[in-house]
Design an enzyme around this catalytic site. Sequence first.
Site, PDB file in Angstrom:
ATOM      1  N   ASP A 153       1.251   9.487   9.329  1.00 51.87           N
ATOM      2  CA  ASP A 153       2.404   9.852   8.097  1.00 51.87           C
ATOM      3  C   ASP A 153       3.430   9.563   8.865  1.00 51.87           C
ATOM      4  O   ASP A 153       4.364   9.383   9.619  1.00 51.87           O
ATOM      5  CB  ASP A 153       2.347  11.084   7.668  1.00 51.87           C
ATOM      6  CG  ASP A 153       3.373  11.293   6.076  1.00 51.87           C
ATOM      7  OD1 ASP A 153       3.592  10.945   6.249  1.00 51.87           O
ATOM      8  OD2 ASP A 153       2.540  12.080   5.501  1.00 51.87           O
ATOM      9  N   SER A 203       5.881  16.528   0.603  1.00 45.99           N
ATOM     10  CA  SER A 203       6.796  15.937   1.379  1.00 45.99           C
ATOM     11  C   SER A 203       7.440  17.061   1.481  1.00 45.99           C
ATOM     12  O   SER A 203       7.606  18.122   1.284  1.00 45.99           O
ATOM     13  CB  SER A 203       6.812  15.029   1.076  1.00 45.99           C
ATOM     14  OG  SER A 203       8.234  14.254   1.844  1.00 45.99           O
ATOM     15  N   HIS A 214       1.632   7.952   3.753  1.00 48.93           N
ATOM     16  CA  HIS A 214       2.166   9.570   3.595  1.00 48.93           C
ATOM     17  C   HIS A 214       1.597  10.558   2.379  1.00 48.93           C
ATOM     18  O   HIS A 214       1.007   9.881   1.572  1.00 48.93           O
ATOM     19  CB  HIS A 214       4.338   8.859   2.989  1.00 48.93           C
ATOM     20  CG  HIS A 214       4.903  10.302   3.055  1.00 48.93           C
ATOM     21  ND1 HIS A 214       4.969  11.609   3.326  1.00 48.93           N
ATOM     22  CD2 HIS A 214       5.325  10.702   1.856  1.00 48.93           C
ATOM     23  CE1 HIS A 214       5.272  12.397   2.685  1.00 48.93           C
ATOM     24  NE2 HIS A 214       6.366  12.270   2.449  1.00 48.93           N
TER      25      HIS A 214
END
Length: 517
Positions: A459, A231, A487
């Site tokens: 995602d 991320s 995710h």
Amino acid sequence: MDTSRLLRTTGTVIAAAGLLLSGCTSGGSGEPGAAAASLPSAPPSPDAAALRPYYAQKLTWRDCGVPGFQCSTMKAPLDYANPGSGQDVDIAVSRRTATGPGKRLGSLVVNPGGPGGSGIGYLQAYAGIGYPAAVRAQYDMVSFDPRGVERSSPVECLSGPAMDKYTQVDQTPDDAAERAELVAAFKEFARACEAKSGRVLPHVSTVDAARDMDLLRGVLGDQKLHYVGASYGTLLGATYANLFPDRVGRLVLDGAMDPARPALELNRDQTEGFETAFTSFAKDCAKQPDCPLGKGDPDAVAARLKEFFRKLDAQPVASGDPDRPLGEALATTGVIAALYDESAWPQLREALSSAMNGDGSGLLSLADSYYEREADGKYANLMFANAAVNCLDQPAAFTGPEAVDTALPSFEKASPVFGAGLAWAALNCTYWPVKATGKARELTAKGAAPIVVVGTTRDPATPYKWAQALAGQLESGTLLTYDGDGHTAYGRGSECIDTAINRYLLEGKAPQDGKKC
């Protein structure tokens, strides 16, 4: 299900934009945004006289109180533009040494994202024990809390009770009074951060953290940095590669961010990403006998959720905490928290069903896990650091409430359910006390070794097109695609993804660009 563990180990706590609280793609995660800061044309040399003592320091490892792990503290200059000032920050570091057998490949630094996520917490709760055994056998598993985060000269802002109030502020204002209340909350949040953390606020950018990461590489004795970032951790890794391309070892950037997209676009993209994730949830929910949102197509399911949020806006329901009834703001946070991982969908159905029947405790628990609120009412500094980093990395998405009004139609088109709330959340950096030092720009890392960029097609927090964009920007980027929900992708059940990444980490062989799983 341990929701806190779920949200902390599936890749990140929050992603690019930081939700509600942070609205960070606003000018700033968290998880709801950040883009890369403008980088200098040449990174400072570690041979520079003022930096030499930092690279020469020796870490003293001690027991962490967590079996198998050691901890230490690294000194870094507060201001890399003036490293000889004598002002330092403490960077907390943890490791688990390679378990063997096999040749030791060096250190593998991991970062869970945020910004604001604790790397040490992620390492000790998941990566250091949950990464593939073959990887842990040949690498020392290492992480650190980036500057401003938890154990590393943390940014502090609101008290626990003040945070409780802040998380309940209406994020979809219906009139002038509610707009004024939201703006006042953002201003008070910013004032509190400046009052308690004014010394570090100008020095917690992603560029600063990337320089700390090179310092860590040097102190650990590694010639190259081997790294897995999830991320926001992909932005940190890409920034490092752009600063120090000749020191790039094996870099995996999973759930990638696009550093070239301005804050407004990042926020709107992420809004669309959560809508995509909710559509997947809605399709699945409609097939389940316990779906509280009924049957029908995803639009019908979404309309029922939006109507439920509208009712909560008018009349919150009991949550088990008399000071925190479940209103629209906390309920929205709880739903979004569960969209990060499809394994949380059953829990979300149960929590929604209970809330619709007057018991909001399930959704409140999900919201608390997102905000890292403990049972005693104390909050980790996740959301404080999230705002501090993102508001420094990019200029704010909006100049004021009127600019939000202009953008609302595009946000609501991106997500009829979440659009308005995420648009208003992106207003937070407008009132930040420190001027942004960075801006959106492409990162090329010219001359770096092959870098693996991983994108998941549905995602919610880091849309797939961001991974495509980052892989295209990086001169040596290679795109690995997971066709799925949730995710990030590594370590989440895809044998195809895990095999490709493990081979890269252990043998240095990057997957073919464009490989799909």
